[in-house]
Design a protein around this motif. Structure first.
Motif, short mmCIF file in Angstrom:
data_model
loop_
_atom_site.label_atom_id
_atom_site.label_comp_id
_atom_site.label_asym_id
_atom_site.label_seq_id
_atom_site.Cartn_x
_atom_site.Cartn_y
_atom_site.Cartn_z
N TYR A 61 5.08 -2.14 81.93
CA TYR A 61 3.94 -1.23 82.01
C TYR A 61 2.65 -1.85 81.47
O TYR A 61 1.57 -1.32 81.67
CB TYR A 61 4.20 0.04 81.21
CG TYR A 61 5.46 0.77 81.62
CD1 TYR A 61 5.52 1.38 82.85
CD2 TYR A 61 6.55 0.84 80.76
CE1 TYR A 61 6.67 2.06 83.23
CE2 TYR A 61 7.69 1.52 81.14
CZ TYR A 61 7.76 2.13 82.36
OH TYR A 61 8.88 2.81 82.73
N THR A 156 12.24 2.37 87.71
CA THR A 156 11.22 2.68 86.72
C THR A 156 9.84 2.24 87.18
O THR A 156 9.72 1.32 87.98
CB THR A 156 11.56 2.05 85.36
OG1 THR A 156 10.64 2.56 84.40
CG2 THR A 156 11.47 0.55 85.38
N CYS A 185 13.98 8.57 81.89
CA CYS A 185 12.93 7.78 81.28
C CYS A 185 11.56 8.37 81.52
O CYS A 185 11.14 8.49 82.65
CB CYS A 185 12.97 6.38 81.86
SG CYS A 185 11.54 5.41 81.42
N ARG A 715 14.54 -3.41 73.82
CA ARG A 715 14.05 -4.42 74.77
C ARG A 715 13.90 -5.78 74.11
O ARG A 715 13.70 -5.88 72.91
CB ARG A 715 12.69 -4.00 75.36
CG ARG A 715 12.59 -2.60 75.94
CD ARG A 715 13.80 -2.15 76.72
NE ARG A 715 13.54 -0.92 77.44
CZ ARG A 715 14.47 -0.03 77.74
NH1 ARG A 715 15.73 -0.20 77.37
NH2 ARG A 715 14.17 1.04 78.43
N HIS A 721 15.35 -4.64 82.09
CA HIS A 721 16.58 -4.02 82.58
C HIS A 721 17.48 -5.07 83.22
O HIS A 721 17.80 -6.07 82.59
CB HIS A 721 16.27 -2.84 83.51
CG HIS A 721 15.43 -1.80 82.83
ND1 HIS A 721 15.88 -1.08 81.77
CD2 HIS A 721 14.15 -1.40 83.03
CE1 HIS A 721 14.93 -0.27 81.35
NE2 HIS A 721 13.87 -0.45 82.08
MO LIG Z 1 12.38 3.38 81.28
#
Ligand SMILES: [Mo]
Ligand SMILES: Nc1nc2c(c(=O)[nH]1)N[C@H]1C(S)=C(S)[C@@H](COP(=O)(O)OP(=O)(O)OC[C@H]3O[C@@H](n4cnc5c(=O)[nH]c(N)nc54)[C@H](O)[C@@H]3O)O[C@H]1N2
Ligand SMILES: Nc1nc2c(c(=O)[nH]1)N[C@H]1C(S)=C(S)[C@@H](COP(=O)(O)OP(=O)(O)OC[C@H]3O[C@@H](n4cnc5c(=O)[nH]c(N)nc54)[C@H](O)[C@@H]3O)O[C@H]1N2
Ligand code: SF4
Length: 861
Positions: A61, A156, A185, A715, A721
């Motif tokens: 993000y 995501t 999420c 993370r 992921h």
């Molecule tokens: Mo997420």
């Protein structure tokens, strides 16, 4: 890759030596491989013209601004671009972009499955052949079973536009969703914030430049763009404080003024303790609470909702909510349509209960105060595993630093069956402390008053088909009567999984997966895989043959994020400068082979199914989205970015609501301390504590056999992921999945640093490599998530999908928030040294990783 660079790679790998042993976990290997990542192997020695192309990274993000270095049409290196919000910072995943773009494992052409599902047998076909198979199937299923039996999934938030386009296209077919990660999420939390404050501001809009205290609650170090840390450092250098609420001693905790090592899943207790202290000691922002929250609104215990004029008088309005006016000593009303009080100089009573026509009616805040009262320091300490001093200090630091405290959180409190309540409680805590829309607090609509948010608002209009579904959602939903606050936006994946495996409430017929990896990322991977084997027809749009792609009928080749055009927004979790910027993402190189931008793929799918997408193509859409900025997409490309102005007090200036009236964009126009939506759909109109179903407190018998709380998915630098397991660079840095264990726990279980360990739950066991650290409580272990092994074959357990991934041993039935359908990614577990070392068939020596490197020829295949 040419011979020279391949040899030096292998030599460098061998020189790192320790890489093959888990003890080093690869960190020593960093140095030799940095150079390798920087110069993609396939073109290290290519002579010729060099271009520098300005773009953005979409690997998380953060959306850091980057430059791509292209030689002879081939991407060879990525670097950070200074002078923007990300200040030139990038992480290892951006360095690895060339390896992924040029990876030999990339799917470059449409493929048709020719063996059994999961057998790994594929045949190259043309795009026309692919559509000739896909389109009749869609038409047949829509006609025979109804569009609601079509599942779609976009993973995501990699790309806002993809999601909008996918939703438009699929909802117009009548689909209600699928394995959408939204239900696990952020989006779930976003929906709660939308109904309680009008905007998902728990992640965003924090301004360390003015703040007294930054609160990082369940938020990782490596998850949201590393430039945040530059801003945090600036704040700390100015004397601001940092409070980190996290069961693990993370790097952020190490830099913090106060680390609050809370028991996983018990956050609500601490939030309620803070709220309790604020209200009972009167140390909250009464002015904000009176004017801008619904604290004073009276409750109707008979309906369980707010007290309305219509409850009190025949012919009274449903839109007028009662409050006790201290000026007139009478019941008065707040009009939720006009957003006005019924008297000129309102004096709403915040606390107390009042006799209204013979019945005592509490204010919303009083109800909260009564519920929070039990959260004394002592009880909170017992529940959270904190000491009473830690609880007291955390409460005092938060209250003393407010107003002027900013808040930023991650996802882990959403992984609970109480997630909607926790999101609500955070909003209330921040609102009562007066921390919204002020310097140093959180900005409610980041980037918004605002031109920069145009892309998010540029969603296509709802078609008649979609309106019909929304109006009758229970007839179409895979979990009727539940998760209604969440709506149909993305589906609830555990419900979709059960529908696939049981045929209840109906049997899904088509699955379209794009940008997602449900077998790896959703709990109970085995059930998900079984479900995907059950589907009549499925299409996967991907860069690689991932485990879920292996079960599809058709795999369509996606262009890489840096092979296409987009308007890019740092999405969330971000400090102010990023939140107010839109930036260009444009191609470094042409899509390889016959890969295509998936937005183009979706426009194509829509047009073949006669779905009107509103805009003719993506550029038409981009131009629309950019309208408020006064730029066309081509002008925006030229400019490179767009920066919005930053303002405080937007709720007072009418900048938060579409009707431009002062207030918040909620049904009451106020921050909802009592939420009617949550009361209807969830656990209650005010937040309450709930122990998670699997914990040492709620299931002591289970804890006898499975004594440790297994956390998952903190993370790390290397992986997003399931992504990057095929990157030699990343695997050289973190070759194996890592389980963090306290040394005391390790010794009790005969485990040493670097051992392969079995982590076992009631569902089965997986293997990871032990890392011993005092930074985790002896009652908790923490596993890396979403591992698979691309080096293993499809027939070998779908590329080792169940060997090391905790989702293979997490039940998807234990947790389900009734309002939003969230699941959890944790379990009780036991650990022991693996009797037979690592999972079979995985790469354990550095030399083997060269199989993941490009030879420079793939795109000409
Ligand atoms: Mo997420
Ligand atoms: N145990 C545990 N599990 C978790 C979590 C956890 O903390 N613990 N976290 C959860 C969270 S928060 C989330 S959001 C989910 C994420 O779950 P997903 O979004 O499903 O994430 P990925 O597993 O990364 O799947 C991404 C897939 O998209 C492909 N891909 C990458 N780029 C592109 C592209 O540009 N186009 C197309 N078409 N495909 C692309 C990749 O190859 C990969 O197969 O995982 C959840 N799973
Ligand atoms: N490198 C990388 N970046 C990512 C991702 C990725 O896979 N890799 N995934 C992206 C996605 S989709 C998401 S949703 C975000 C997630 O973003 P974050 O949620 O910020 O990411 P995590 O690193 O999982 O950080 C969560 C922290 O919460 C702590 N924690 C665990 N359980 C609890 C609890 O019960 N209470 C509290 N207070 N803390 C707890 C963990 O120890 C961890 O340090 O990251 C995004 N960014
Ligand atoms: S922090 Fe996220 S956006 Fe920034 S370079 Fe790394 S992966 Fe890309």
């Amino acid at each position: 890759m040419n011979a020279v660079s391949r040899r030096s790679f292998v030599k460098a790998m061998a020189a790192s030596g320790a890489l093959a042993t888990a003890a080093a976990l690869g960190y020593e290997a960093w140095k030799p491989f940095t150079a390798l990542a920087a110069d993609d192997a396939g073109s290290a020695q290519t002579e010729g013209e060099t271009q520098v192309i300005r773009s953005a990274c979409r690997n998380c993000y953060g959306r850091c601004t980057i430059n791509g270095i292209v030689k002879n049409g081939r991407l060879v290196r990525v670097e950070g671009r200074p002078g923007t919000y990300s200040e030139g910072t990038i992480c290892s995943r951006a360095f690895a972009i060339p390896q992924l773009v040029n990876s030999p494992l990339r799917v470059r052409y449409p493929m048709k499955r020719v063996g059994e599902r999961g057998e790994g047998k594929w045949e190259r076909i043309t795009w026309d052949e692919a559509w000739d198979i896909i389109i009749p199937k869609f038409k047949e299923v829509i006609e025979q079973y109804g569009g609601h039996t079509i599942l779609a999934n976009n993973g995501t938030g990699r790309d806002q536009l993809n999601i909008s386009v996918l939703q438009k296209c699929f909802y117009d077919m009548g689909s209600v969703g699928g394995f959408g990660v939204g239900s696990i999420c952020k989006i779930a939390g976003d929906f709660v914030q939308k109904t309680t404050i009008g905007n998902p501001c728990q992640f965003t809009g924090w301004n360390p430049e003015d703040t007294n205290l930054i609160v990082m609650w369940a938020r990782g170090m490596f998850s949201w763009g590393y430039y945040d840390w530059i801003y945090i450092k600036k704040a700390l250098d100015r004397g601001a404080k940092l409070m980190v609420v996290d069961p693990r001693h993370t790097a952020a905790a190490a830099k913090s003024t106060m680390w609050v090592p809370i028991r996983p899943g018990s956050d609500m207790a601490l939030i309620l303790a803070i709220i309790n202290e604020m209200i009972s000691s009167g140390r909250f922002d009464k002015d904000f609470a009176t004017k801008w929250t619904n604290s004073s609104f009276l409750l109707n215990d008979q309906t369980g909702l707010l007290l309305r004029e219509s409850d009190l008088a025949d012919g009274g309005s449903k839109d007028k909510i009662a409050y006790w006016d201290e000026g007139t000593g009478s019941v008065q009303f707040w009009d939720t349509v006009d957003l006005a009080w019924s008297v000129d100089d309102p004096k709403p009573a915040l606390l107390g209960s009042y006799d209204v026509e013979g019945i005592e009616r509490r204010t919303s805040l009083q109800k909260l105060a009564d519920a929070a009262a039990e959260w004394t320091v002592e009880k909170t300490a017992e529940t959270t595993w904190l000491t009473t001093d830690q609880v007291k200090d955390a409460i005092e630091l938060y209250i003393e630093s407010s107003p002027g405290t900013c808040f930023t959180r991650g996802q882990k409190t959403d992984f609970s069956d109480n997630s909607s309540s926790v999101s609500h409680a955070f909003t209330i805590m921040m609102a009562l402390a007066g921390n919204y829309e002020i310097p140093g607090g959180n900005s409610v609509k980041p980037g918004t008053s605002t031109k920069g948010s145009a892309l998010f608002d540029a969603v296509p209009p709802k078609s008649a088909v979609r309106q019909e579904i929304e109006a009758n959602i229970d007839d179409y939903s895979m979990c009727p009567g539940k998760a209604q606050i969440y709506g149909i936006r993305d589906g609830v994946y555990s419900a979709a999984t059960h529908a696939l495996t049981t045929g209840k409430p109906f049997q899904p017929r088509i699955y379209w997966g794009m940008n997602c990896e449900p077998i790896i990322s959703c709990a109970d991977s085995l059930e998900v895989a079984e479900g995907l084997k059950n589907i009549d027809f499925s299409v996967n749009v991907n860069l690689l043959m991932s485990p879920s792609a292996e079960l599809a009928d058709i795999v369509l080749p996606a262009a890489h994020q840096n092979e296409i055009d987009r308007i890019e927004y740092p999405q969330s979790g971000h400090c102010w400068p990023a939140n107010h910027t839109a930036t260009i993402r444009q191609p470094f190189t042409e899509p390889q082979g016959e890969c295509r931008d998936e937005v183009d793929i979706l426009f194509d799918l829509a047009s073949r199914l006669d779905i009107d997408m509103t805009w003719k193509d993506k550029y038409d859409w981009f131009n629309f989205a950019l309208k408020a900025t006064g730029m066309t997409f081509e002008e925006f490309r030229e400019a490179g970015e767009f920066v919005d102005e930053i303002t405080y007090g937007k709720h007072e200036k009418g900048l938060l609501r579409k009707d431009m009236k002062p207030g918040f964009e909620t049904k009451t126009g106020k921050v909802n301390i009592f939420s009617e939506e949550l009361q209807r759909f969830g656990w209650g109109g005010i937040p309450g504590y709930r122990e998670q179903p699997q914990s040492p407190f709620s299931d002591p018998d289970l804890a006898q056999e499975y004594p440790y709380v297994m956390l998952t998915g903190g993370r790390n630098h290397q992986y997003f992921h399931s992504e990057y397991r095929e990157s030699a660079y990343m695997r050289s840095i973190r070759p194996f999945p890592v389980v963090e264990i306290n040394p005391e726990t390790a010794h009790e279980n005969g485990v040493e640093e670097g051992d392969w360990v079995c982590i076992e739950t009631t569902m089965g066991s997986i293997k990871q490599v032990a890392h011993l650290t005092e930074g985790i409580d002896a009652r908790v272990v923490h596993c890396d998530h979403d591992w698979w092994f691309p080096e293993k074959g499809a027939q070998d357990g779908l590329h080792g999908a169940f060997d090391s991934n905790p989702n293979a041993i997490i039940d998807n039935d234990k947790v389900f928030d009734p309002a939003v359908g969230t699941d959890n990614f944790s379990s009780m577990c036991r650990i022991y040294k693996s009797p037979d070392g690592p999972p079979e068939g995985i790469f354990t020596t550095p030399e083997e990783l060269s199989a993941f490197l490009s030879n420079g020829q793939e795109d000409q295949q």
